[in-house]
Every structure is written in C-alpha cells, then in structure tokens.
Design a protein around this motif. Structure first.
Motif, PDB file in Angstrom:
ATOM      1  N   GLN A  10     -11.429  45.058 105.331  1.00  0.00           N
ATOM      2  CA  GLN A  10     -12.849  45.459 105.558  1.00  0.00           C
ATOM      3  C   GLN A  10     -12.809  47.144 105.067  1.00  0.00           C
ATOM      4  O   GLN A  10     -13.819  47.240 104.127  1.00  0.00           O
ATOM      5  CB  GLN A  10     -13.180  45.665 107.011  1.00  0.00           C
ATOM      6  CG  GLN A  10     -14.908  45.561 107.085  1.00  0.00           C
ATOM      7  CD  GLN A  10     -15.781  44.738 106.178  1.00  0.00           C
ATOM      8  OE1 GLN A  10     -15.353  43.700 106.509  1.00  0.00           O
ATOM      9  NE2 GLN A  10     -16.447  45.393 105.536  1.00  0.00           N
ATOM     10  N   GLU A  11     -12.094  47.876 105.228  1.00  0.00           N
ATOM     11  CA  GLU A  11     -11.983  49.179 104.638  1.00  0.00           C
ATOM     12  C   GLU A  11     -11.647  49.295 102.998  1.00  0.00           C
ATOM     13  O   GLU A  11     -12.439  49.781 102.309  1.00  0.00           O
ATOM     14  CB  GLU A  11     -10.947  50.208 105.427  1.00  0.00           C
ATOM     15  CG  GLU A  11     -11.277  50.573 106.770  1.00  0.00           C
ATOM     16  CD  GLU A  11     -10.185  51.440 107.401  1.00  0.00           C
ATOM     17  OE1 GLU A  11      -9.242  51.830 107.041  1.00  0.00           O
ATOM     18  OE2 GLU A  11     -10.296  51.688 108.608  1.00  0.00           O
ATOM     19  N   ASP A  49     -14.682  47.980 101.581  1.00  0.00           N
ATOM     20  CA  ASP A  49     -15.926  48.899 101.290  1.00  0.00           C
ATOM     21  C   ASP A  49     -15.650  49.862 100.371  1.00  0.00           C
ATOM     22  O   ASP A  49     -16.472  50.445  99.634  1.00  0.00           O
ATOM     23  CB  ASP A  49     -16.243  49.476 102.881  1.00  0.00           C
ATOM     24  CG  ASP A  49     -16.472  48.856 103.905  1.00  0.00           C
ATOM     25  OD1 ASP A  49     -17.189  47.586 103.503  1.00  0.00           O
ATOM     26  OD2 ASP A  49     -16.560  49.273 105.091  1.00  0.00           O
ATOM     27  N   ASN A  87     -16.336  48.419  97.067  1.00  0.00           N
ATOM     28  CA  ASN A  87     -17.857  48.433  96.836  1.00  0.00           C
ATOM     29  C   ASN A  87     -18.573  49.622  96.487  1.00  0.00           C
ATOM     30  O   ASN A  87     -19.397  49.615  95.749  1.00  0.00           O
ATOM     31  CB  ASN A  87     -18.486  47.788  98.123  1.00  0.00           C
ATOM     32  CG  ASN A  87     -18.357  46.368  98.245  1.00  0.00           C
ATOM     33  OD1 ASN A  87     -18.160  45.631  97.603  1.00  0.00           O
ATOM     34  ND2 ASN A  87     -18.651  45.742  99.584  1.00  0.00           N
ATOM     35  N   ARG A  88     -17.991  50.796  97.186  1.00  0.00           N
ATOM     36  CA  ARG A  88     -18.300  52.216  96.611  1.00  0.00           C
ATOM     37  C   ARG A  88     -17.711  52.413  95.373  1.00  0.00           C
ATOM     38  O   ARG A  88     -18.663  52.994  94.575  1.00  0.00           O
ATOM     39  CB  ARG A  88     -17.868  53.119  97.469  1.00  0.00           C
ATOM     40  CG  ARG A  88     -18.501  53.058  98.973  1.00  0.00           C
ATOM     41  CD  ARG A  88     -18.132  54.264  99.939  1.00  0.00           C
ATOM     42  NE  ARG A  88     -16.733  54.523  99.936  1.00  0.00           N
ATOM     43  CZ  ARG A  88     -16.063  53.899 100.918  1.00  0.00           C
ATOM     44  NH1 ARG A  88     -16.227  53.194 101.885  1.00  0.00           N
ATOM     45  NH2 ARG A  88     -14.652  54.333 100.916  1.00  0.00           N
TER      46      ARG A  88
END
Length: 173
Positions: free
Chosen positions: A60-61, A64, A67-68
């Motif tokens: 998940q990290e 994320d 995505n950033r």
C-alpha cells in the motif's frame, strides 16, 4: 486364578486388551505427534498472517508512492517540451523587476544528475515582499520547481532590503 475361558471369551478378552493397549499408545502418541504439529502449525500460521499484513502495508505504501510520483510525472509532462529552468527564472526576474538586483547562473554539484537542472540566484537589496512575491510566482506556475537550498537570507550591507542566495532545482523527463 484359574481362567477357563472358551474360545469366544478368549477372543473378546484379547480384543479388549488390544483396544486398551491401542488407547494407551494413542494417548501417548497424539500429544507428542499430531497435537504438537498442529500447535506448531497454528503458530506458524499466525506468523505468516502477520507477515502478510506487513507485506500488504508495504504494498500500500509503495502504491501510494507510485501514485504521488504519477502526479509529479503528469506535471512534468504538462510543461512545454523546451522548458528551461534558467530561462524560466530569468523571465520571472524580468517580469518582477528584480533583474537589476539579481545574479543568475547555472549550478551543478558533482553528485547531482543531469536530469535535475539547478540554478543559483543571488538577490541583493530586495524587499521582503518582493522576495515573497517572487517565490510565490516560482511555485504558482505548477512547473515542479523546488528550493534546493538557501545559503543565506540576511539584511543587505546597505541596510536597504535583504540579500539572499537561493538554489532552485527541477526535474526533466
């Protein structure tokens, strides 16, 4: 004790003794064998579930982070193909009227990639409001420019305004 048993009773007694012996053997074997393996499997399963949760957190990290990074890449792709950090900052200096009090030069430390162009800006005798307005214009254009370092921000020797040395950095595709 005299045991006069017929054949049928002897078979029943033998089977009873055999059944009792089997129960005793299983009573000894089950806790040391299958029960022990079952308990170990439960502990291992609990550890693997914790590891799975940890890996899910890492996934998940990473998702994320990607995505950033995707947002940053979209900003980079939104810039003109011929974007130049030096030209951009120079044009901002001209449009804000700071050109006469500024020195702008390319900045290239040894350990920085060519995909990270940098410019070093030295401003002399600028008002605090002018500096803030200039920095606002640098960031408000959404060109993905950051302050790499600010060597100093101090009062000018003439006591009129501020002197500062700022290094800007950006990324290229």
């Amino acid at each position: 004790m005299n045991l006069n048993l017929d054949l049928r009773e002897k078979i029943a007694l033998s089977l009873g003794i055999l059944a009792t012996l089997l129960v005793v053997i299983l009573a000894i074997y089950v806790p040391t064998g299958p029960r022990k393996w079952y308990a170990e499997s439960e502990r291992e399963l609990a550890l693997l579930r914790e590891e799975l949760e940890l890996q899910e957190l890492f996934r998940q990290e990473e998702e994320d982070r990607l995505n950033r990074q995707k947002v940053l890449m979209e900003k980079l792709e939104g810039r003109p193909d011929n974007f130049s950090l030096f030209t951009y900052v120079d044009n901002l200096l001209n449009s804000t009227g700071l050109r006469g009090r500024a020195q702008l030069e390319q900045y290239r430390p040894r350990n920085i990639s060519a995909k990270q162009p940098m410019v070093q800006l030295r401003l002399q005798g600028v008002a605090f409001e002018e500096l803030i307005d200039f920095l606002y214009k640098v960031y408000s254009a959404n060109n993905l420019i950051a302050v790499y370092k600010m060597d100093y921000l101090r009062p000018a020797p003439t006591d009129r305004g501020l002197d500062c040395d700022i290094t800007f950095v950006t990324l290229t595709l």
